[in-house]
Design a protein around this motif. Structure first.
Motif, PDB file in Angstrom:
ATOM      1  N   ARG A 160     -31.356 -45.570 -83.311  1.00 12.87           N
ATOM      2  CA  ARG A 160     -32.017 -44.872 -84.158  1.00 12.87           C
ATOM      3  C   ARG A 160     -32.171 -43.581 -84.207  1.00 12.87           C
ATOM      4  O   ARG A 160     -32.730 -42.626 -84.624  1.00 12.87           O
ATOM      5  CB  ARG A 160     -33.513 -45.264 -84.204  1.00 12.87           C
ATOM      6  CG  ARG A 160     -33.628 -46.534 -84.581  1.00 12.87           C
ATOM      7  CD  ARG A 160     -34.954 -47.354 -84.211  1.00 12.87           C
ATOM      8  NE  ARG A 160     -34.916 -48.923 -84.849  1.00 12.87           N
ATOM      9  CZ  ARG A 160     -34.500 -49.943 -84.278  1.00 12.87           C
ATOM     10  NH1 ARG A 160     -33.444 -49.775 -83.208  1.00 12.87           N
ATOM     11  NH2 ARG A 160     -34.446 -51.108 -84.654  1.00 12.87           N
TER      12      ARG A 160
ATOM     13  N   SER B 174     -39.355 -44.978 -85.896  1.00 10.09           N
ATOM     14  CA  SER B 174     -38.702 -43.847 -86.457  1.00 10.09           C
ATOM     15  C   SER B 174     -39.150 -42.352 -85.940  1.00 10.09           C
ATOM     16  O   SER B 174     -40.207 -42.573 -85.133  1.00 10.09           O
ATOM     17  CB  SER B 174     -38.823 -44.015 -88.028  1.00 10.09           C
ATOM     18  OG  SER B 174     -40.242 -43.843 -88.170  1.00 10.09           O
TER      19      SER B 174
ATOM     20  N   THR C  92     -41.237 -51.220 -87.116  1.00 13.79           N
ATOM     21  CA  THR C  92     -39.846 -50.322 -87.317  1.00 13.79           C
ATOM     22  C   THR C  92     -40.323 -48.940 -86.472  1.00 13.79           C
ATOM     23  O   THR C  92     -41.660 -48.761 -86.225  1.00 13.79           O
ATOM     24  CB  THR C  92     -39.863 -49.758 -88.787  1.00 13.79           C
ATOM     25  OG1 THR C  92     -41.149 -49.319 -89.199  1.00 13.79           O
ATOM     26  CG2 THR C  92     -39.391 -50.805 -89.929  1.00 13.79           C
TER      27      THR C  92
END
Ligand SMILES: Nc1nc2c(c(=O)[nH]1)N[C@H]1C(S)=C(S)[C@@H](COP(=O)(O)OP(=O)(O)OC[C@H]3O[C@@H](n4cnc5c(=O)[nH]c(N)nc54)[C@H](O)[C@@H]3O)O[C@H]1N2
Ligand SMILES: Nc1nc2c(c(=O)[nH]1)N[C@H]1C(S)=C(S)[C@@H](COP(=O)(O)OP(=O)(O)OC[C@H]3O[C@@H](n4cnc5c(=O)[nH]c(N)nc54)[C@H](O)[C@@H]3O)O[C@H]1N2
Ligand code: SF4
Ligand SMILES: [Mo]
Length: 714
Positions: free
Chosen positions: A629, A711, A709
């Motif tokens: 990521r 991020s 998730t």
């Protein structure tokens, strides 16, 4: 020589015997007092159960008592200004009784919601009088930390053995093979397995050639000292455990005791759960699943044990059922070195002091979730407060709990609590939850009250009995929790328009006016085990009643027919849901929690001794998952789930499985107005991410394995 008894105070330092109530290990303590203040805390080597053990939290027990943040007088919040002011006890009791009775008179009993937190089980007065208060209020909207913790254990104990607290305890001091699934006793010191000094007990296990096998998505402190550790994908343990049962049947290693029914149904139920299927779902190699099952079946003695990691789980009940079956079908239930039942001096199970439990007698109003043993799943609390209609929760009473930090979607519960007509809390702190109360009633602390452990002595790896008189005199103008519960019960009931009969009220008064210590004395006498309060007072370190005893079955069973039900329909019916779960998705990230030796659920962060040093609030993440990521170790990241998102520092570690991230629970004190050091304790609440829609069939929250998730922050 300082005296080591709880005799009256003398000049200079004195040592008193105390007990730590901060976790389930109930360690015996030697507490040094000077001028009424705690100046030293050590483990008591003469304690037959804890044998001198102490952890950093126990050392800090005096800090709670001395903490300037701690409440010592009732406080009242002005709804207009938000200001808190100290008030007298009498005024406080009247305010709370008026508030609760007012709600009941206007809207019925279910309009008062009750939440009981974890420390209730760690206080004798709460066990004897808190439960009586809750009973007197008779609200179906009763909730507790049970449904974010051990509900599957209790439900399966009731369904299989006939009583919610007839829980088999791993005989770790004698076992040859200990399979630990979703527990980290090196940090937690054991749960539903009172095992003070787990580190030493684990060393002894290995020294005698025993195996300690751990299944956990994180290489935990326990995994590190284990003889074997396997990563397992969060939420997938049911496949692994059922596959182990499948192997036992395949190899002809599964046998039921004479006093059990349903073996054929179990064999049919696990027929399709193969090790290969389990490997695809969990990541645990099929060969290891086969081998571990065979080792469990072949060991001289063996015990499987599952805890929070497989209880706060979408298939917590299936997991707990499978764990019980692994023990039963390998002949390890009720056998030395296996899963054993205790013989406590006060038998809360056999004597019916705690009810056997029931399930589905009623359901929650909004979502129709089933009650268990008189409680609804706490995941339903927020909607029961916010959804208008008959039976809506309009007022709350919280007893030693912090559901804003400890239950799923805490942020929205936080908002819901702000909209209540009235709220009262019995708690020693102003915190994220009690900040919404109109009145907080703070009881004395553990050091100021007598203690006999009704629950954890009944779940201990050795039979012992111990009564601990208060170490410190109760502070001037303070109240014990049982006295608070007495006042609330009697004054609230007296204000009800539909009061119980005079006879019932007199019985309540008599019950509530008998002190917890007197109740212990009476229970010991009527138990006729030879352990009396007088004997216990003479031996404050505790009386050793010996190792757990084998061969208690079938007499110890609490089912009406004194037989074990191997195949309760509740779990069998849930296997179709399990079989329908899709295979793991590419790139998924699943969130799990963790505990640290110096944390204690969502409190104790006021204590500086426990919070200084290396930070431990970060999101743990595998370096490959960070790299995928383009995120860097040590930066702030955004973690999002269906219900919310938080920003927190990330720490890269190979100790966590790929595809898994971990946050500790009990952090996120920014919204705590009662904690002077809040800004010095960084971190966010994991329960701002957990999802009240994710539930086990029992109603327990599936806190583990939440899809998230990660991020860069916006
Ligand atoms: N995501 C996630 N959530 C979890 C967990 C997890 O692993 N992951 N674990 C769950 C588990 S196992 C549990 S048990 C729950 C705990 O959930 P809760 O019981 O709701 O939370 P605690 O932090 O234990 O709250 C204890 C409260 O009791 C107060 N207190 C302490 N001692 C006393 C006392 O002697 N008397 C009174 N009246 N009050 C006292 C403290 O000030 C504190 O406010 O959290 C659950 N939540
Ligand atoms: N120091 C400390 N001790 C405590 C407490 C505390 O807050 N701090 N709290 C006390 C309380 S209330 C309780 S209930 C007990 C809990 O006692 P434990 O159950 O021993 O405590 P946890 O550390 O939560 O262990 C759960 C383990 O499950 C793993 N896990 C998470 N998801 C999964 C999964 O899907 N599968 C598998 N196999 N593993 C999974 C986690 O990585 C973690 O290692 O501890 C008690 N003792
Ligand atoms: S292990 Fe620590 S927290 Fe638990 S009872 Fe013992 S001293 Fe207290
Ligand atoms: Mo717990």
């Amino acid at each position: 020589m300082p005296s080591a008894t709880n005799s009256p105070a003398s000049h200079g330092p004195v040592t008193r015997l105390g007990v730590c109530n901060l976790c389930e290990a109930i360690c015996g303590l030697q507490i040094t007092l000077e001028a009424g203040a705690v100046t030293g805390v050590r483990g008591n080597p003469d304690d037959p159960l804890s044998r001198g053990h102490i952890c950093p939290k126990g050392v800090a027990i005096g800090d709670v008592h001395a903490d300037p943040d701690r409440l010592r007088r009732p406080v009242r919040r002005d709804r207009a200004t938000g200001e808190w002011t100290e008030i007298g006890w009498d005024e406080a009791f009247d305010l709370v009784a008026d508030g609760l009775a007012g709600t009941i008179n206007a809207h019925g009993r279910d309009a008062v919601g009750i939440y009981l937190g974890n420390p209730n089980v760690h206080s004798l007065g709460s066990m004897t009088h808190g439960t009586a208060l809750v009973k007197a209020l008779r609200s179906r909207n009763t909730y507790s930390a049970t449904s974010v913790d051990q509900l599957p254990h209790q439900l399966l104990a009731q369904l299989m053995f006939g009583h919610q607290l007839l829980l088999p305890v791993p005989d770790i001091d004698r076992t040859d093979y200990f399979l630990v699934v979703g527990a980290n006793p090196m940090a937690s010191n054991g749960s539903l397995m009172t095992a003070p000094d787990f580190p030493q007990r684990a060393r002894e296990l290995k020294r005698r050639g025993g195996h300690l096998v751990v299944l956990d998505p994180r290489r935990t402190e326990t995994a590190r000292i284990a003889t074997e550790h396997h990563f397992v994908r969060p939420g997938s343990d049911a496949w692994v455990l059922l596959a182990m049962l499948h192997v036992l049947f395949d190899d002809g290693l599964a046998a039921a005791p004479e006093h059990a029914d349903g073996l054929a149904a179990v064999e049919r139920a696990v027929a399709d759960f193969t090790p290969e299927h389990a490997m695809a779902m969990s990541g645990v190699p099929a060969d290891d699943i086969r081998r571990i099952a065979r080792e469990l079946g072949a060991a001289e003695s063996a015990v499987a044990y599952g805890r929070v990691g497989v209880s706060t789980h979408e298939f917590g009940s299936v997991c707990q059922w499978a764990v019980n079956l692994l023990n039963i079908l390998t002949g390890n239930l009720d056998r030395e070195g296996g899963a054993m039942f205790t013989s406590p001096a006060i038998d809360v199970v056999g004597r019916g002091i705690i009810g056997r439990g029931h399930h589905g007698a009623w359901s929650s109003r909004v979502r129709g979730l089933p009650e268990t043993a008189g409680e609804l799943p706490v995941s339903a609390l927020r909607e029961e407060i916010e959804t208008p209609g008959e039976g809506q929760v309009r007022s709350m009473l919280t007893l030693s709990g912090n559901p804003v930090l400890s239950t799923p979607d805490g942020a929205r519960l936080d908002e819901a609590l702000a909209g209540l007509d009235f709220m009262a809390s019995v708690d020693i702190y102003l915190n994220e939850t009690t900040r919404h109360a109109d009145v907080i009633l703070p009881p004395t602390t553990a050091l100021e009250r007598d203690h006999y452990d009704l629950v954890f002595q009944a779940l201990a790896v050795r039979n012992t009995a111990r009564f601990t008189p208060a170490v410190l005199p109760a502070g001037p103008g303070t109240r014990h929790d049982w006295q608070i519960y007495r006042a609330l019960a009697l004054r609230t009931v007296a204000r009800l328009e539909r009061r119980p009969t005079r006879r019932k009220r007199l019985a309540l008064r008599a019950r509530m006016s008998t002190s917890p210590t007197r109740l212990v004395q009476l229970l010991l006498l009527s138990g006729r085990t030879g352990v009396t309060l007088r004997r216990l007072r003479a031996r404050p370190a505790g009386i050793d009643l010996g190792p757990l005893r084998a061969g208690l079955l079938p007499e110890r069973l609490q089912t009406r027919d004194r037989r074990i039900d191997l195949a309760p329909s509740l779990v069998l019916d849930d296997l179709a849901r399990l079989a329908a779960v899709p295979a793991p998705a590419e790139g998924e990230l699943l969130l799990i929690g963790r505990r640290h030796q110096k944390d204690c659920n969502a409190w104790l962060h006021n204590v500086e001794r426990l919070t200084r040093g290396k930070a431990r609030h970060q999101l743990l993440m595998h370096p490959d998952d960070l790299a995928a990521r383009s995120l860097a170790d040590g930066t702030v990241v955004r973690v999002s789930s269906r219900v919310g998102s938080v920003e927190v520092e990330v720490a890269a570690t190979e100790d966590i499985m790929r595809g898994v991230v971990s946050l500790p629970h009990g952090y996120g004190h920014a919204r705590n107005p009662g904690m002077r050091r809040a800004s010095e304790v960084p971190g966010v609440s994991i329960n701002d991410l957990t999802d009240p829609e994710r539930l086990d069939v029992s109603g327990n929250a599936a806190l583990s394995g939440v899809p998230v998730t990660v991020s860069a922050p916006d």
